[in-house]
Design an enzyme around this catalytic site. Structure first.
Site, short mmCIF file in Angstrom:
data_model
loop_
_atom_site.label_atom_id
_atom_site.label_comp_id
_atom_site.label_asym_id
_atom_site.label_seq_id
_atom_site.Cartn_x
_atom_site.Cartn_y
_atom_site.Cartn_z
N ARG A 135 0.85 -1.19 0.00
CA ARG A 135 0.00 0.00 0.00
C ARG A 135 0.88 1.23 0.00
O ARG A 135 1.75 1.38 0.87
CB ARG A 135 -0.94 0.03 1.21
CG ARG A 135 -2.17 0.94 0.97
CD ARG A 135 -2.97 1.16 2.24
NE ARG A 135 -2.19 1.86 3.22
CZ ARG A 135 -2.07 1.50 4.49
NH1 ARG A 135 -2.70 0.44 4.94
NH2 ARG A 135 -1.30 2.20 5.31
N GLU A 160 6.82 6.14 0.18
CA GLU A 160 6.11 5.66 1.37
C GLU A 160 5.31 4.43 0.96
O GLU A 160 4.22 4.53 0.41
CB GLU A 160 5.18 6.73 1.93
CG GLU A 160 4.23 6.24 3.00
CD GLU A 160 4.94 5.62 4.21
OE1 GLU A 160 4.29 4.84 4.91
OE2 GLU A 160 6.12 5.94 4.44
N ASN A 162 4.13 0.56 2.12
CA ASN A 162 4.00 -0.49 3.12
C ASN A 162 4.10 -1.83 2.41
O ASN A 162 3.21 -2.21 1.66
CB ASN A 162 2.64 -0.37 3.83
CG ASN A 162 2.48 0.98 4.51
OD1 ASN A 162 3.02 1.21 5.57
ND2 ASN A 162 1.74 1.88 3.85
N SER A 167 -2.90 -2.96 5.83
CA SER A 167 -4.22 -3.40 6.30
C SER A 167 -5.34 -2.45 5.89
O SER A 167 -5.13 -1.48 5.19
CB SER A 167 -4.19 -3.60 7.81
OG SER A 167 -3.91 -2.38 8.43
N LYS A 336 12.45 2.49 5.87
CA LYS A 336 12.60 3.92 5.61
C LYS A 336 13.96 4.23 4.99
O LYS A 336 14.07 5.11 4.14
CB LYS A 336 12.41 4.70 6.91
CG LYS A 336 10.99 4.64 7.44
CD LYS A 336 10.83 5.49 8.68
CE LYS A 336 9.41 5.35 9.25
NZ LYS A 336 9.28 6.13 10.51
N LYS A 394 12.16 13.05 10.99
CA LYS A 394 11.57 11.74 11.26
C LYS A 394 12.63 10.70 11.56
O LYS A 394 13.67 10.69 10.93
CB LYS A 394 10.81 11.25 10.01
CG LYS A 394 9.58 12.06 9.70
CD LYS A 394 8.90 11.56 8.44
CE LYS A 394 7.63 12.36 8.20
NZ LYS A 394 6.43 11.61 8.56
N GLU A 398 12.32 1.63 12.25
CA GLU A 398 10.96 1.13 12.01
C GLU A 398 10.15 1.20 13.30
O GLU A 398 10.59 0.75 14.34
CB GLU A 398 11.01 -0.31 11.51
CG GLU A 398 11.81 -0.51 10.24
CD GLU A 398 11.44 0.44 9.13
OE1 GLU A 398 10.23 0.56 8.86
OE2 GLU A 398 12.33 1.09 8.56
N GLY A 399 8.98 1.73 13.18
CA GLY A 399 8.02 1.69 14.29
C GLY A 399 8.48 2.43 15.53
O GLY A 399 7.97 2.19 16.62
N ARG A 478 -8.23 7.60 4.34
CA ARG A 478 -8.40 7.87 5.77
C ARG A 478 -8.49 9.37 5.98
O ARG A 478 -7.73 10.13 5.37
CB ARG A 478 -7.21 7.32 6.56
CG ARG A 478 -7.23 5.81 6.69
CD ARG A 478 -5.92 5.28 7.22
NE ARG A 478 -4.86 5.45 6.24
CZ ARG A 478 -3.61 5.04 6.41
NH1 ARG A 478 -3.27 4.45 7.55
NH2 ARG A 478 -2.70 5.22 5.47
#
Lengths: 502, 502
Positions: A135, A160, A162, A167, A336, A394, A398-399, A478
């Site tokens: 995605r 960007e 995924n 999901s 990233k 940023k 990850e995460g 979203r």
């Protein structure tokens, strides 16, 4: 999209607000639509699990949000390019490992994945086919220099993407169905809706079809078929106590209904007990189920590996004959750091043709590496100091960690050690287009200016670099209040939405 | 079926019970099936509304319940006979009013309906077509004299026919889907299921198809078409704050999806504002929507008429050109008193041929009127005194009062005044066949011996006595613990279920 779910938990109390007239609807009309939308959502499974065996409707945007048709179509066209890019990176694992070398000391999770990837490479890949469900996320950027030409730009980082556990595909299809129902059923009864969109004719015709709920199972089924054993199963590698399971269930039910393919749900911990056939490396679960496809809905964050046992589970899958969705190189291609490297035009052209690269770069935002030996570091710092609101800082990891905005960017770039700073990336701040909208959660409405993020699904299957299929697989919009910055009081209140193409 | 819903409200606390081995399943297998069933139910809209904008799965039976195939097929064959019977009664309104005359003083609600029916008759029926959605309820009677031949018998009264607001059709289709999924998906993985049914081969083939979710909307759509105005709407006459709205919503969504027919939901109170076209008597809602079909999901109990305004609403509908589902004569034909009269063979033969009557009477239980001038009253009392457990004493009044069992029957027949006794009916007590089963509500299981009630839907449209259609419309099986007598501690815990035909 953990934020979408956290809003269900009810940790952020939301006072019962009357619906403001943001859309030009009367309060009666808005309340009526809210009731109709909630009932439709619940009946059609647009749900998340709530405590005590209850279910709540997924938070949603009351009406679709206007979105430029050309920009949407650009996103559709971009989808398969990302499938191609990831596959080509995966075919060049040494390059991939090399790019990631600089972050491994700061990022033990990525280091572990690289180690696993090298091991698979050393042993020889048991499975030459790679399944992808990706995605790519975009925001609509209001260019201050060109008001007429809002354009989609990739969020967060240039590429960007995924590549694992993308999901909300099924929930997004259900949201599209809900909005299609609302617009087609009530466009005549409630003329204010057409007034809000400032258009005439059949409103529902402005909603692009969203086949995500069919496209993802179809991809898994075609992967299953490619594996070549009808009696084999698809394993969903899930988190224990997954709260978004209804989204996953729809994939499972469609695989059964449309393809008679059996799905087993197993945690990484449970997968430590899976075994491989000694000669074929076929992956066997519970001593009897051969796994055609292992589809990850977990394993993408360090907390998915609380013990070594989960790594054993991942290893069992990764080194097996099962087709992975994704395999570890696909997973790493989505980190990233790799995305940052690909912002460099010459690196992108290592994998993509000049024309492909130009199409991709049209949706890139400015991005700046902060390596301590970079010649540009001082000039970058000066540019940030001159316009702090134009950038976002940023973490690459990850995460992990917060993003910094405004003067915090200046402060952090001053206070961080050169090594620490190297683990961050600086990028131009997107100015997202704002739209008034009504958001609904737990049956209650809140309204205001909102921003939206468009996710474009891509599904692909390659075998030894040859494309079996590689195509757009539906979309996810979203929407959240534009005041919802990270750290703000309403953080986390994002909802599923739909684009109304204009 | 209010009891099925009341169990959601959670007024009866249910301790978390471990699943007993009633079905021969291991606890792990039963828990797994419970999770799979609950997830399927929720995703597919087998839901009821719960407080705070939440939804709960409808309480369900974990696995389908064995049911004799011949008896089920008998029920299917019986369905259209009831459609015919009700229509023929409706064509003889004077007879209908006459039969009801004796209960009017004790039953002001039925008196009011009769008054309305007479008024319609006096004014001349504006609409000659009558739409029916009926449900006939049966229990499987274990004849103590013939153990080999359990047979279906109508519950409650001889002709136990719900002629108004027969509900749970859609939920029942969803329960059938859920059970079909469980049996087809897991029959190989969990061999204990086949052991429980003591059968081999594809288990799901034992589940009869259940088209209720399609049959009811199809009936309403054909009624709409018969009315003959494409732009007209269907009005669902609903209770305020209906808690079973998901069941109704499925009818509404199917009418829209399959037929593009618009549904409006209006309470009887709101229908007071509906108007009739002076020349055609067409029913107009909100000044603009012509009503083709008025479908009652309320209006069947005195509490639906708290004020005179609801009667105005009913009157507006009843005297209009709209096709009623049902009209007031259909409604009255389903009253207990009429059902009791039809237990008299000569009365039944007033409407049905000898062969039709014999088919119907095969599912009648013994039934005894208690009129004060009845010659049999003393011998009936003596029979009851000799075998108190063989009878049930039931009030004739609609929606009112408890049933009496065992010695309470003897006592009540002694203590009641002759006039009071006349408002009751005595019937043979059915000995329902018991089956072990696991019932699930709020995600928790309880198991034990259960009894089941089979509801058979019939849908019909007649115009001036001529059948446009009259057919079986799917089924509903409800299962409850056999210890669940009215007044017992677990009263109200009934669940949706499915027959497994053997």
């Amino acid at each position: 999209m953990a934020d979408l779910l956290s809003s269900i938990a009810g940790t952020i109390p939301l006072a019962p607000l009357s619906i403001k007239n943001e859309l030009g609807l009367s309060s009666t009309e808005a309340t009526f639509l809210l009731q109709e939308a909630t009932a439709f959502a619940a009946a059609h499974g647009m749900l998340v699990q709530a405590p005590e065996a209850r279910y709540a409707h997924l938070p949603y945007c009351l009406l679709p949000v206007k979105f430029p048709k050309k920009q949407f179509e650009k996103g559709v066209a971009l989808s398969p390019l990302f499938g191609t890019l990831v596959e080509r990176i995966s075919q060049d694992p040494n390059w991939l490992h090399e790019q990631l070398a600089s972050v491994l000391s700061e990022d033990p999770f990525t280091a572990r994945l690289v180690q696993l990837s090298k091991k698979v490479l050393a042993e020889g890949r048991a499975q030459s086919a790679s399944l992808g469900i990706f995605r790519s996320d975009y925001m609509l950027h209001d260019d201050p220099k060109d008001e007429q030409a809002a354009k989609i730009l990739q969020v967060t980082l240039n590429v960007e993407l995924n590549t694992i556990s993308a999901s909300f595909a099924c929930m997004s299809s259900l949201a599209s169905d809900m909005h299609h129902y609302l617009l087609s059923r009530f466009d005549q009864d409630i003329p204010s809706i057409a007034t809000y969109y400032n258009t005439t004719g059949a409103l529902a015709d402005h909603l692009p079809s969203n086949n995500a709920l069919k496209a993802l199972p179809s991809a898994l089924a075609r992967g299953h078929k490619h594996y070549g054993k009808a009696s084999a199963v698809v394993v969903f590698v899930v988190q224990p106590n997954e709260s978004n399971s209804v989204d996953q269930r729809w994939l499972e039910y469609t695989l059964w209904t449309d393809y008679k393919i059996q799905v087993l749900r197993r945690t990484l911990n449970e997968m430590q007990h899976a075994v491989q056939d000694k000669s074929t490396r076929a992956l066997i679960v519970d001593g009897k189920y051969e796994v055609a496809v292992a589809y990850y809905r977990s394993g993408y964050t360090p907390t998915d590996y609380p013990t070594e046992q989960e790594w054993v589970g991942r290893y069992n899958i990764e080194t097996s004959l099962a087709i992975k969705c994704p395999n570890v190189t696909y997973h790493l291609a989505g980190t990233k750091k790799v995305q940052q490297v690909l912002a460099n035009p010459s690196q992108l052209r290592r994998f993509m043709s000049e024309s492909e690269s130009k199409i991709l770069e049209a949706c890139f935002t400015g991005l700046y590496g902060l390596e301590k030996n970079s010649a540009q570091l001082q000039s970058i710092k000066a540019a940030v100091a001159a316009n702090p609101n134009g950038y976002v800082l940023k973490p690459q990891r990850e995460g992990g960690g917060n993003n910094y905005y405004g003067n915090d960017v200046v402060d952090k770039m001053k206070s961080m050690s050169p090594t620490e700073l190297e683990s961050y990336i600086l990028m131009d701040r997107i100015v997202p287009q704002e739209t008034p909208a009504v958001l609904v959660r737990n049956g209650q409405a809140i309204s205001g200016a909102t921003i939206s993020e468009l996710g474009m699904f891509c599904v692909s299957l390659f075998d030894n670099g040859k494309s079996i299929f590689n195509e757009h697989g539906g979309h996810l919009l979203r929407t959240k209040l534009s005041s919802t910055n990270e750290g703000g009081v309403a953080a986390g209140f994002a909802v599923v939405s739909s684009p109304f193409l204009v």
